[in-house]
Design an enzyme around this catalytic site. Structure first.
Site, PDB file in Angstrom:
ATOM      1  N   ARG A  46       0.831  -1.253   0.163  1.00 36.25           N
ATOM      2  CA  ARG A  46      -0.069  -0.094   0.113  1.00 36.25           C
ATOM      3  C   ARG A  46       1.051   1.169   0.085  1.00 36.25           C
ATOM      4  NH1 ARG A  46      -1.567   1.937   4.744  1.00 36.25           N
ATOM      5  NH2 ARG A  46      -2.084  -0.172   5.474  1.00 36.25           N
ATOM      6  N   TYR A  98     -16.825  16.471 -15.351  1.00 36.45           N
ATOM      7  CA  TYR A  98     -17.263  15.181 -15.231  1.00 36.45           C
ATOM      8  C   TYR A  98     -18.329  15.071 -14.145  1.00 36.45           C
ATOM      9  CZ  TYR A  98     -17.490  10.094 -14.322  1.00 36.45           C
ATOM     10  OH  TYR A  98     -17.998   8.752 -14.151  1.00 36.45           O
ATOM     11  N   ASP A 171      -7.318  18.649 -13.775  1.00 38.25           N
ATOM     12  CA  ASP A 171      -7.564  17.305 -14.293  1.00 38.25           C
ATOM     13  C   ASP A 171      -7.385  17.291 -15.596  1.00 38.25           C
ATOM     14  OD1 ASP A 171      -8.949  15.233 -15.379  1.00 38.25           O
ATOM     15  OD2 ASP A 171     -10.456  15.195 -13.854  1.00 38.25           O
ATOM     16  N   LYS A 196      -8.766   6.547 -19.215  1.00 40.71           N
ATOM     17  CA  LYS A 196      -8.972   7.194 -20.544  1.00 40.71           C
ATOM     18  C   LYS A 196      -7.554   7.151 -21.333  1.00 40.71           C
ATOM     19  CE  LYS A 196     -12.905   7.698 -18.631  1.00 40.71           C
ATOM     20  NZ  LYS A 196     -13.028   7.971 -17.276  1.00 40.71           N
TER      21      LYS A 196
HETATM   22  O1  P1T Z   1     -13.779   6.841 -13.834  1.00 42.03           O
HETATM   23  P1  P1T Z   1     -12.583   7.057 -13.088  1.00 42.03           P
HETATM   24  O2  P1T Z   1     -11.458   6.658 -13.514  1.00 42.03           O
HETATM   25  O3  P1T Z   1     -12.793   7.227 -11.656  1.00 42.03           O
HETATM   26  O4  P1T Z   1     -12.364   8.802 -13.555  1.00 42.03           O
HETATM   27  C1  P1T Z   1     -13.393   9.818 -13.433  1.00 42.03           C
HETATM   28  C2  P1T Z   1     -12.894  10.998 -14.392  1.00 42.03           C
HETATM   29  C3  P1T Z   1     -12.431  12.149 -13.845  1.00 42.03           C
HETATM   30  N1  P1T Z   1     -12.017  13.142 -14.774  1.00 42.03           N
HETATM   31  C4  P1T Z   1     -12.541  13.231 -15.998  1.00 42.03           C
HETATM   32  C5  P1T Z   1     -12.317  14.379 -16.675  1.00 42.03           C
HETATM   33  C6  P1T Z   1     -13.298  12.146 -16.250  1.00 42.03           C
HETATM   34  O5  P1T Z   1     -13.641  12.001 -17.599  1.00 42.03           O
HETATM   35  C7  P1T Z   1     -13.659  11.034 -15.485  1.00 42.03           C
HETATM   36  C8  P1T Z   1     -14.453   9.743 -15.864  1.00 42.03           C
HETATM   37  N2  P1T Z   1     -15.302  10.045 -17.035  1.00 42.03           N
HETATM   38  C9  P1T Z   1     -16.096   9.101 -17.718  1.00 42.03           C
HETATM   39  C10 P1T Z   1     -16.108   7.595 -17.282  1.00 42.03           C
HETATM   40  C11 P1T Z   1     -16.818   9.691 -18.800  1.00 42.03           C
HETATM   41  O6  P1T Z   1     -17.237   8.692 -19.663  1.00 42.03           O
HETATM   42  O7  P1T Z   1     -16.850  10.701 -19.022  1.00 42.03           O
END
Ligand code: P1T
Length: 379
Positions: A46, A98, A171, A196
């Site tokens: 961890r 998001y 972000d 992504k």
């Molecule tokens: O899904 P996750 O890995 O927890 O990430 C969240 C997140 C954070 N910031 C941005 C800009 C994002 O687009 C996302 C997740 N977005 C999607 C799942 C989507 O389809 O837009």
């Protein structure tokens, strides 16, 4: 070294015991000590893990900074950053982001006593000046935003934050470090959903937190280790492997996205196309200045409202109707019903996230197949 070389080599060297060129997946949860407190840099996974460490070092080097933390998801990364703040602290965040990030702020983090104000970040420092309070500790910026692709001036906001002793977290999910490096523009923290473009193949869920500040890194590491929402060794390996092709993939995503944007702009059944690489994008000039490319995501409005949007989405054959973005395959979705359903309706309406809005993550398939698919479904 240049970006593509770092992407392949940073943080990685052949395994000293076998010569294996690829970093092994170290599944071990614990590491043997020769005497209490005497070890080779690893105690418990961890806290730190060799596979994760290689991935974190590579990510940090691509974001032009010294410290990285690989997390279990983008939301885990965001939560961990938020854990550094205290009850009563004030955070200024963007009005478009998001939907899951907004949900996290409004439904979870707020319960811990943090106070949020949402503003149009495209207006820059001038707008922030109107909302700062003596308790303001952080500006939370997503640029380009999800799903409206609004672009905000990172350097202008970073300079203002420094002058006010407020932290800036960006972000950077939509651009990836290949097309945008906020720390070079003055941001204190960068956050990613590595699910992504970093992961790039729709086969992992992950997140990352990056910083160049030793003090912030110490606080972040304390939070990362205390909360424990870390990336697994397997996901760290997947991320490390994916980074090697990030530059190639981003160039291909961008090329296809620009082509699809132009095609959509000229189609009679389309009302509006939003892509940073189009001259019609309201912040196109800023995009050219602070980004090194325009990315692979675009949004557009189909004529005829929800019925037409639905039938368009149902009729696609190559594009997959699915949430997420950044994979090599083209994904398409309806933000109002899917990724941004948790955003209050009035806020969605104010931002333009209406029934006709469709978001595309343009993959790296052959552009002819992608264009033909969009054309037949629109017709
Ligand atoms: O899904 P996750 O890995 O927890 O990430 C969240 C997140 C954070 N910031 C941005 C800009 C994002 O687009 C996302 C997740 N977005 C999607 C799942 C989507 O389809 O837009």
């Amino acid at each position: 070294m240049k970006f593509s070389t770092q992407a392949i080599h940073a943080g990685q060297k052949p395994d000293p015991s076998t010569g294996a060129i690829m970093t092994p997946i170290h599944l071990s949860s614990t590491f043997v000590q020769s005497s209490p407190g005497v070890h080779q840099g690893y105690e418990y996974s961890r806290t730190a893990n060799p596979t994760r460490k290689a991935y974190e070092t590579c990510l940090a080097s691509l974001e032009a900074c010294r410290f990285g933390h690989a997390m279990a998801s983008g939301c885990a990364a965001t939560t961990t950053v938020m854990s550094m703040f205290e009850q009563g602290d004030h955070i200024i965040a963007g009005d478009d982001m998001y939907g899951g990030t907004l949900r996290l702020f409004e439904k979870i983090i707020k319960k811990w006593g943090l106070v949020f104000t949402y503003v149009d970040m495209t207006l820059g420092a001038e707008e922030l000046e109107k909302h700062i309070t003596p308790k303001t500790k952080l500006v939370w910026l997503e640029t380009p935003t999800n799903p409206m692709l609004k672009i905000s001036p990172i350097k202008d906001i970073a300079d203002w934050c420094k002058s006010k002793k407020v932290l800036l977290s960006v972000d950077n999910t939509f651009m990836s470090p290949y097309f945008q490096r906020p720390i070079e523009l003055g941001a204190d923290i960068v956050v990613h959903s590595t699910t992504k473009f970093v992961g790039g193949h729709s086969d992992m869920v992950g997140g990352a937190i990056l910083t160049d500040s030793p003090e912030l890194n110490e606080a972040l590491h304390f939070s990362v280790n205390s909360i424990g929402a870390i990336a697994s060794p397997f996901d760290s390996f997947m991320g490390l492997r994916s980074l090697k092709t990030l530059s190639l993939r981003m160039e291909a995503h961008q090329k296809n996205a620009l082509s699809i944007s132009k095609f959509l702009e000229g189609h009679k059944n389309v009302d509006q196309v939003i892509y940073p690489g189009l001259e019609s994008h309201p912040q196109h000039a800023l995009a050219k200045k602070q980004m090194h490319g325009f990315g692979g995501v675009l949004s557009f409005k189909v004529k005829g409202g929800l019925d037409k949007a639905r039938s368009f989405l149902e009729n696609l054959k190559v594009f997959a109707l699915a949430e997420s973005l950044g994979g090599v395959e083209s994904l398409i979705e309806h933000p109002g019903i899917m990724t941004h359903a948790s955003v209050p309706e009035a806020q969605r309406a104010a931002l333009g996230i209406d029934d006709s809005l469709i978001r595309i993550s343009v993959g790296i398939e052959d552009i002819e197949d992608l264009t033909k698919d969009i054309e037949q479904a629109l017709n």
